[in-house]
Design a protein around this motif. Structure first.
Motif, PDB file in Angstrom:
ATOM      1  N   GLY A  22       0.803  -1.208   0.000  1.00  0.00           N
ATOM      2  CA  GLY A  22       0.000   0.000   0.000  1.00  0.00           C
ATOM      3  C   GLY A  22       0.838   1.260   0.000  1.00  0.00           C
ATOM      4  N   GLY A  23       2.074   1.194   0.441  1.00  0.00           N
ATOM      5  CA  GLY A  23       2.952   2.341   0.400  1.00  0.00           C
ATOM      6  C   GLY A  23       2.722   3.355   1.497  1.00  0.00           C
ATOM      7  N   PHE A  24       1.679   3.189   2.272  1.00  0.00           N
ATOM      8  CA  PHE A  24       1.415   4.164   3.319  1.00  0.00           C
ATOM      9  C   PHE A  24       0.533   3.542   4.389  1.00  0.00           C
ATOM     10  CE2 PHE A  24      -2.534   4.636   1.096  1.00  0.00           C
ATOM     11  CZ  PHE A  24      -2.180   4.694  -0.237  1.00  0.00           C
ATOM     12  N   VAL A  25       1.163   2.999   5.401  1.00  0.00           N
ATOM     13  CA  VAL A  25       0.434   2.435   6.528  1.00  0.00           C
ATOM     14  C   VAL A  25       0.386   3.510   7.602  1.00  0.00           C
ATOM     15  CG1 VAL A  25       0.449   0.661   8.307  1.00  0.00           C
ATOM     16  CG2 VAL A  25       1.143   0.087   5.991  1.00  0.00           C
ATOM     17  N   GLY A  26      -0.799   3.850   8.051  1.00  0.00           N
ATOM     18  CA  GLY A  26      -0.944   4.891   9.059  1.00  0.00           C
ATOM     19  C   GLY A  26      -0.978   6.286   8.476  1.00  0.00           C
ATOM     20  N   ARG A  39       9.753  15.269  -3.721  1.00  0.00           N
ATOM     21  CA  ARG A  39       9.983  14.279  -2.662  1.00  0.00           C
ATOM     22  C   ARG A  39      11.241  14.605  -1.866  1.00  0.00           C
ATOM     23  NH1 ARG A  39       8.711   8.405  -5.451  1.00  0.00           N
ATOM     24  NH2 ARG A  39       6.496   8.810  -5.829  1.00  0.00           N
ATOM     25  N   VAL A  40      11.120  14.506  -0.555  1.00  0.00           N
ATOM     26  CA  VAL A  40      12.259  14.694   0.348  1.00  0.00           C
ATOM     27  C   VAL A  40      12.618  13.323   0.898  1.00  0.00           C
ATOM     28  CG1 VAL A  40      13.072  15.778   2.469  1.00  0.00           C
ATOM     29  CG2 VAL A  40      11.514  17.024   0.943  1.00  0.00           C
ATOM     30  N   ASP A  41      13.849  12.914   0.646  1.00  0.00           N
ATOM     31  CA  ASP A  41      14.306  11.579   1.028  1.00  0.00           C
ATOM     32  C   ASP A  41      14.127  11.339   2.519  1.00  0.00           C
ATOM     33  OD1 ASP A  41      15.409   9.082   0.857  1.00  0.00           O
ATOM     34  OD2 ASP A  41      17.348   9.750   0.099  1.00  0.00           O
ATOM     35  N   CYS A  42      13.626  10.156   2.845  1.00  0.00           N
ATOM     36  CA  CYS A  42      13.343   9.812   4.238  1.00  0.00           C
ATOM     37  C   CYS A  42      14.044   8.504   4.610  1.00  0.00           C
ATOM     38  CB  CYS A  42      11.825   9.679   4.412  1.00  0.00           C
ATOM     39  SG  CYS A  42      11.257   9.467   6.103  1.00  0.00           S
ATOM     40  N   GLY A  43      14.731   7.923   3.678  1.00  0.00           N
ATOM     41  CA  GLY A  43      15.341   6.624   3.914  1.00  0.00           C
ATOM     42  C   GLY A  43      16.849   6.671   3.770  1.00  0.00           C
ATOM     43  N   TYR A  44      17.376   5.572   3.337  1.00  0.00           N
ATOM     44  CA  TYR A  44      18.811   5.411   3.115  1.00  0.00           C
ATOM     45  C   TYR A  44      18.956   4.405   1.985  1.00  0.00           C
ATOM     46  CZ  TYR A  44      17.444   1.700   6.303  1.00  0.00           C
ATOM     47  OH  TYR A  44      16.767   0.660   6.898  1.00  0.00           O
ATOM     48  N   CYS A  52      10.898   1.601   5.577  1.00  0.00           N
ATOM     49  CA  CYS A  52      10.492   2.973   5.270  1.00  0.00           C
ATOM     50  C   CYS A  52       9.177   3.313   5.967  1.00  0.00           C
ATOM     51  CB  CYS A  52      10.354   3.124   3.760  1.00  0.00           C
ATOM     52  SG  CYS A  52       9.761   4.744   3.230  1.00  0.00           S
ATOM     53  N   ILE A  53       8.197   2.449   5.815  1.00  0.00           N
ATOM     54  CA  ILE A  53       6.882   2.679   6.403  1.00  0.00           C
ATOM     55  C   ILE A  53       6.962   2.699   7.921  1.00  0.00           C
ATOM     56  CG2 ILE A  53       4.579   1.663   6.648  1.00  0.00           C
ATOM     57  CD1 ILE A  53       4.968   0.711   3.676  1.00  0.00           C
ATOM     58  N   ASN A  54       7.820   1.842   8.495  1.00  0.00           N
ATOM     59  CA  ASN A  54       7.994   1.828   9.950  1.00  0.00           C
ATOM     60  C   ASN A  54       8.597   3.133  10.469  1.00  0.00           C
ATOM     61  OD1 ASN A  54       6.885  -0.705  10.264  1.00  0.00           O
ATOM     62  ND2 ASN A  54       8.856  -1.760  10.227  1.00  0.00           N
ATOM     63  N   ARG A  55       9.270   3.874   9.601  1.00  0.00           N
ATOM     64  CA  ARG A  55       9.835   5.177   9.972  1.00  0.00           C
ATOM     65  C   ARG A  55       8.797   6.290   9.878  1.00  0.00           C
ATOM     66  NH1 ARG A  55      15.905   5.553   8.698  1.00  0.00           N
ATOM     67  NH2 ARG A  55      15.430   7.755   8.662  1.00  0.00           N
ATOM     68  N   GLY A  56       7.574   5.948   9.420  1.00  0.00           N
ATOM     69  CA  GLY A  56       6.528   6.943   9.266  1.00  0.00           C
ATOM     70  C   GLY A  56       6.604   7.674   7.939  1.00  0.00           C
ATOM     71  N   TRP A  68      12.442   6.778  -3.271  1.00  0.00           N
ATOM     72  CA  TRP A  68      11.311   5.864  -3.112  1.00  0.00           C
ATOM     73  C   TRP A  68      10.752   5.940  -1.704  1.00  0.00           C
ATOM     74  CZ3 TRP A  68      13.217   0.770  -5.830  1.00  0.00           C
ATOM     75  CH2 TRP A  68      13.313   1.006  -7.207  1.00  0.00           C
ATOM     76  N   CYS A  69      11.593   6.274  -0.759  1.00  0.00           N
ATOM     77  CA  CYS A  69      11.179   6.451   0.631  1.00  0.00           C
ATOM     78  C   CYS A  69      11.253   7.951   0.901  1.00  0.00           C
ATOM     79  CB  CYS A  69      12.115   5.674   1.559  1.00  0.00           C
ATOM     80  SG  CYS A  69      11.665   5.772   3.295  1.00  0.00           S
ATOM     81  N   PHE A  70      10.091   8.558   1.132  1.00  0.00           N
ATOM     82  CA  PHE A  70      10.067  10.010   1.216  1.00  0.00           C
ATOM     83  C   PHE A  70       9.093  10.487   2.286  1.00  0.00           C
ATOM     84  CE2 PHE A  70       7.253   8.395  -2.005  1.00  0.00           C
ATOM     85  CZ  PHE A  70       6.059   9.056  -1.801  1.00  0.00           C
ATOM     86  N   LYS A  71       9.318  11.721   2.727  1.00  0.00           N
ATOM     87  CA  LYS A  71       8.490  12.306   3.782  1.00  0.00           C
ATOM     88  C   LYS A  71       7.095  12.594   3.252  1.00  0.00           C
ATOM     89  CE  LYS A  71      12.327  14.298   6.275  1.00  0.00           C
ATOM     90  NZ  LYS A  71      12.894  15.484   6.904  1.00  0.00           N
ATOM     91  N   PRO A  72       6.075  12.300   4.060  1.00  0.00           N
ATOM     92  CA  PRO A  72       4.697  12.588   3.636  1.00  0.00           C
ATOM     93  C   PRO A  72       4.405  14.085   3.699  1.00  0.00           C
ATOM     94  CG  PRO A  72       4.708  11.749   5.867  1.00  0.00           C
ATOM     95  CD  PRO A  72       6.128  11.673   5.377  1.00  0.00           C
ATOM     96  N   LEU A  73       3.355  14.466   2.999  1.00  0.00           N
ATOM     97  CA  LEU A  73       2.875  15.838   3.106  1.00  0.00           C
ATOM     98  C   LEU A  73       2.324  16.038   4.506  1.00  0.00           C
ATOM     99  CD1 LEU A  73       0.921  16.126  -0.258  1.00  0.00           C
ATOM    100  CD2 LEU A  73       3.133  17.156   0.281  1.00  0.00           C
ATOM    101  N   GLN A  74       2.552  17.195   5.055  1.00  0.00           N
ATOM    102  CA  GLN A  74       2.048  17.501   6.397  1.00  0.00           C
ATOM    103  C   GLN A  74       0.632  18.037   6.276  1.00  0.00           C
ATOM    104  OE1 GLN A  74       3.832  16.742   9.203  1.00  0.00           O
ATOM    105  NE2 GLN A  74       5.198  15.810   7.709  1.00  0.00           N
TER     106      GLN A  74
END
Length: 80
Positions: A22-26, A39-44, A52-56, A68-74
């Protein structure tokens, strides 16, 4: 199988894997609707979708050459 074929198969497998998670849990789908160029990188390097998803963060591997792992919109909170 040549190298291009191998890359193609790997890409299809990753695409299928990311869509099953799903790409977005929570997070709401709207929060992960970030344009590729914003997109702002949120991973490594080599972060998995689960990590990635576990990092929010959001995970979407369908667009090459962008994070591919990026910060969500606030979302803005309502304040009275």
């Amino acid at each position: 199988m040549d190298l291009k074929g191998l890359y193609f198969v790997a890409f299809i497998l990753m695409l299928g894997f990311s869509s099953t998670l799903g790409g977005f849990v929570g997070l709401s789908p709207d929060q992960c609707a970030v344009p590729a160029k914003e997109r702002v990188d949120c991973g490594y390097p080599e972060v998995t979708a689960e990590q990635c998803i576990n990092r929010g963060c959001c995970f979407d591997s369908s667009i090459p050459q962008v994070p591919w792992c990026f910060k969500p919109l606030q979302t803005e909170e309502c304040r009275f």
